[in-house]
Design a protein around this motif. Sequence first.
Motif, PDB file in Angstrom:
ATOM      1  N   GLN A 365       0.824  -1.214   0.000  1.00  0.00           N
ATOM      2  CA  GLN A 365       0.000   0.000   0.000  1.00  0.00           C
ATOM      3  C   GLN A 365       0.858   1.264   0.000  1.00  0.00           C
ATOM      4  O   GLN A 365       0.538   2.236  -0.687  1.00  0.00           O
ATOM      5  N   ARG A 366       1.963   1.231   0.746  1.00  0.00           N
ATOM      6  CA  ARG A 366       2.856   2.397   0.761  1.00  0.00           C
ATOM      7  C   ARG A 366       3.488   2.588  -0.614  1.00  0.00           C
ATOM      8  O   ARG A 366       3.701   3.731  -1.063  1.00  0.00           O
ATOM      9  N   ALA A 371      -0.325   7.200   2.256  1.00  0.00           N
ATOM     10  CA  ALA A 371       0.315   7.614   3.501  1.00  0.00           C
ATOM     11  C   ALA A 371       0.211   6.493   4.527  1.00  0.00           C
ATOM     12  O   ALA A 371      -0.543   5.528   4.344  1.00  0.00           O
ATOM     13  N   HIS A 372       0.943   6.628   5.632  1.00  0.00           N
ATOM     14  CA  HIS A 372       0.969   5.568   6.645  1.00  0.00           C
ATOM     15  C   HIS A 372      -0.428   5.231   7.146  1.00  0.00           C
ATOM     16  O   HIS A 372      -0.823   4.053   7.181  1.00  0.00           O
ATOM     17  N   GLN A 373      -1.198   6.256   7.533  1.00  0.00           N
ATOM     18  CA  GLN A 373      -2.521   6.002   8.091  1.00  0.00           C
ATOM     19  C   GLN A 373      -3.456   5.361   7.068  1.00  0.00           C
ATOM     20  O   GLN A 373      -4.242   4.466   7.405  1.00  0.00           O
ATOM     21  N   ALA A 374      -3.386   5.791   5.822  1.00  0.00           N
ATOM     22  CA  ALA A 374      -4.234   5.202   4.781  1.00  0.00           C
ATOM     23  C   ALA A 374      -3.851   3.741   4.557  1.00  0.00           C
ATOM     24  O   ALA A 374      -4.724   2.882   4.352  1.00  0.00           O
ATOM     25  N   ALA A 375      -2.562   3.432   4.593  1.00  0.00           N
ATOM     26  CA  ALA A 375      -2.114   2.052   4.407  1.00  0.00           C
ATOM     27  C   ALA A 375      -2.563   1.166   5.568  1.00  0.00           C
ATOM     28  O   ALA A 375      -2.984   0.019   5.366  1.00  0.00           O
TER      29      ALA A 375
END
Length: 419
Positions: A365-366, A371-375
């Motif tokens: 995902q990254r 972004a970290h939170q979305a991933a």
Amino acid sequence: MKPQASKAFAAFIGLDWADAKHEVCLQAAGTAQREFRSLEHSPEESNAWVQTLRTRFNGQPVAVCLELTKGPIVSALRHYDFLGLFPVNPLTVAKYREAFTPSRAKDDPTDAELQVEILLKHRDRLMPLSPQSPTMRALVQLVEHRRRLVGDKVRLTNRLTSALKNYFPHVLRWFQDKDTAIFCDFLSRWPTLKAAQLARRTTLESFFRAHHVHSADVITTRIEAIKSAVALTTDEGVITPNALLVQALVAQLRVTLQVIADFDNAIAQRAQEHPDFSLFDALPGAGAVFAPRLLAAFGEQRERYASAEELQKYAGIAPVTERSGKKTWVHWRLQCPKFLRQTFVEWAAESTRHSFWAQVYYQQQRAKGKAHQAAVRALAFKWIRILSRCWQDRTPYDDSVYLQALNRRSAPLLHNLAH
């Protein structure tokens, strides 16, 4: 959990709650007349009002619409068997009010009447409140209160760090972990560098040994660092107020750490006795903290969610798609139980350290630019789908079984796992 028929209720009540008093609108079945009254927020008056309803309608079921799923008024009304509670989102009432009041005028009795209308016209869209067992309800509150206490602990340690940097930054290097008994005890005994340097070497050695520091090299290194430290400042105008603040914060931190430990014991006792606990205890990275939180998140009413998709939406993990004309945009869900979403997101992040495929999926995902939170939310979305099946089937999660399922479907994730 199924919507109840109109004829099952002898009356319909809208209750607009407040801290001091509640506004009530009542409409008896078969009539168009509506009655209004105010109800003081007290156990005695609430009980007297409910008993009046029981007598008036001969104990027949009465539907009550209110903007809460928990709280004092819900606790007060829930144990009356003839009351059917229908919680409705406050935003639903607000939008319903605005649809017929463009001026945005608002009044509590009007909101209570609107809740009656929602009950009468849209009850097929409402789900009656069906409380879980006392043990599960207690567990839900325990894990949520504990998480807030952890937030308090973080705030206290941050304030301690800020205050110590003003006059005694050395102690932050000597103790890496601030949320420990040794850190609190050291600052309580020696709140300034001068006080620590005046302490005898044997006293410091005894202190560290009493706090389970058994390495002689570590003790010697710390004592040498204390004795050779150079003061940041000798200005009493800086040291005195900050040292006093540190003492106050340490006292609060000490109490908070003890209370968190007490909550941990209470949570473990209730969670481990629940028959579904084993489903969550074996999850990668769940441990003593996340296993009870995940158990509370899913609960014990398997009929509550018809599919994993419903839970993904309710928890705020599934994104929202909006379309208007030729425009389409996707954003994260704003209206959701925040603690529930926090539980899934925090555990998903922790699972990347314990599950190989979860780490690979997160990195995938990254690599797509998320972004970290979305991933992490994307990983939580995937985990909910997996756990929902395990929960519904009462089957513990097994990494090898999941990987075999991926192999049967020739999932793209397997390609990344191979590399």
